[in-house]
Write a protein that holds these residues in place. Structure first.
Motif, PDB file in Angstrom:
ATOM      1  N   PRO A 123       2.376  -7.600   1.416  1.00  0.00           N
ATOM      2  CA  PRO A 123       2.068  -8.299   0.166  1.00  0.00           C
ATOM      3  C   PRO A 123       0.582  -8.470  -0.153  1.00  0.00           C
ATOM      4  O   PRO A 123       0.222  -8.669  -1.312  1.00  0.00           O
ATOM      5  CB  PRO A 123       2.721  -9.663   0.328  1.00  0.00           C
ATOM      6  CG  PRO A 123       3.524  -9.627   1.565  1.00  0.00           C
ATOM      7  CD  PRO A 123       3.144  -8.417   2.336  1.00  0.00           C
ATOM      8  N   GLU A 124      -0.290  -8.376   0.843  1.00  0.00           N
ATOM      9  CA  GLU A 124      -1.716  -8.525   0.574  1.00  0.00           C
ATOM     10  C   GLU A 124      -2.249  -7.247  -0.067  1.00  0.00           C
ATOM     11  O   GLU A 124      -1.942  -6.147   0.391  1.00  0.00           O
ATOM     12  CB  GLU A 124      -2.501  -8.835   1.849  1.00  0.00           C
ATOM     13  CG  GLU A 124      -2.249 -10.208   2.420  1.00  0.00           C
ATOM     14  CD  GLU A 124      -0.978 -10.295   3.251  1.00  0.00           C
ATOM     15  OE1 GLU A 124      -0.447  -9.244   3.665  1.00  0.00           O
ATOM     16  OE2 GLU A 124      -0.497 -11.417   3.483  1.00  0.00           O
ATOM     17  N   PHE A 125      -3.050  -7.413  -1.120  1.00  0.00           N
ATOM     18  CA  PHE A 125      -3.637  -6.266  -1.795  1.00  0.00           C
ATOM     19  C   PHE A 125      -4.968  -6.661  -2.416  1.00  0.00           C
ATOM     20  O   PHE A 125      -5.344  -7.825  -2.391  1.00  0.00           O
ATOM     21  CB  PHE A 125      -2.679  -5.693  -2.853  1.00  0.00           C
ATOM     22  CG  PHE A 125      -2.462  -6.558  -4.066  1.00  0.00           C
ATOM     23  CD1 PHE A 125      -3.136  -6.303  -5.263  1.00  0.00           C
ATOM     24  CD2 PHE A 125      -1.571  -7.626  -4.035  1.00  0.00           C
ATOM     25  CE1 PHE A 125      -2.937  -7.081  -6.384  1.00  0.00           C
ATOM     26  CE2 PHE A 125      -1.357  -8.411  -5.155  1.00  0.00           C
ATOM     27  CZ  PHE A 125      -2.053  -8.149  -6.338  1.00  0.00           C
ATOM     28  N   THR A 126      -5.671  -5.668  -2.950  1.00  0.00           N
ATOM     29  CA  THR A 126      -6.932  -5.924  -3.644  1.00  0.00           C
ATOM     30  C   THR A 126      -6.741  -5.632  -5.117  1.00  0.00           C
ATOM     31  O   THR A 126      -6.246  -4.558  -5.479  1.00  0.00           O
ATOM     32  CB  THR A 126      -8.074  -5.054  -3.086  1.00  0.00           C
ATOM     33  OG1 THR A 126      -8.197  -5.317  -1.676  1.00  0.00           O
ATOM     34  CG2 THR A 126      -9.391  -5.380  -3.775  1.00  0.00           C
ATOM     35  N   LEU A 127      -7.112  -6.595  -5.949  1.00  0.00           N
ATOM     36  CA  LEU A 127      -7.111  -6.438  -7.400  1.00  0.00           C
ATOM     37  C   LEU A 127      -8.524  -6.046  -7.803  1.00  0.00           C
ATOM     38  O   LEU A 127      -9.486  -6.743  -7.468  1.00  0.00           O
ATOM     39  CB  LEU A 127      -6.719  -7.758  -8.065  1.00  0.00           C
ATOM     40  CG  LEU A 127      -6.781  -7.786  -9.590  1.00  0.00           C
ATOM     41  CD1 LEU A 127      -5.595  -7.037 -10.178  1.00  0.00           C
ATOM     42  CD2 LEU A 127      -6.795  -9.225 -10.091  1.00  0.00           C
TER      43      LEU A 127
END
Length: 126
Positions: A61-65
């Motif tokens: 679930p962790e990501f970079t926007l």
């Protein structure tokens, strides 16, 4: 967070996201649209096709926007898949009408297909 970043987030729009591949474990960057309603952020797509980005966010679930345009900045975020049909309908109706400009009658007509088959995630900034 600075005012330019807050303004860009409130506007929603085109961005990139970098996810971690569900099977490969490698970084994957794609262009996508995000939406902002009442202090919450969402990503969706048209119903039907399987989305690698959704599989990636489900597994990791962790990501970079990556904001683009007037304010370019990278922000850490965490996604949550929305699976409850009532919550999906509420958010997708707003996306169809407020973000994409569909008339309410058209949005109501196509909403069941969107609830049944469109990817939808809510995300929070870290």
């Amino acid at each position: 967070m600075d005012i330019e970043t807050e303004t860009a987030l409130e506007a929603g729009g085109l961005c990139d996201i970098t996810t971690v591949g569900a099977r490969s474990g490698r970084a994957r960057r794609i262009e996508i649209v995000f939406h902002h309603f009442d202090g919450q952020y969402f990503i969706t797509g048209r119903p039907g096709a399987k989305r690698d980005w959704l599989a990636n966010l489900t597994a990791n679930p962790e990501f970079t926007l990556h904001l683009k345009g007037a304010r370019e900045v990278d922000l850490d975020a965490k996604a949550e898949v929305i699976s409850d049909d009532e919550a999906r309908a509420e958010v997708l109706y707003r996306i169809l009408t407020e973000s994409w400009g569909n008339e309410p009658s058209k949005a109501n007509h196509i909403l069941p297909r969107w609830v049944a088959g469109a990817p939808l995630v809510k995300f929070d900034l870290a």
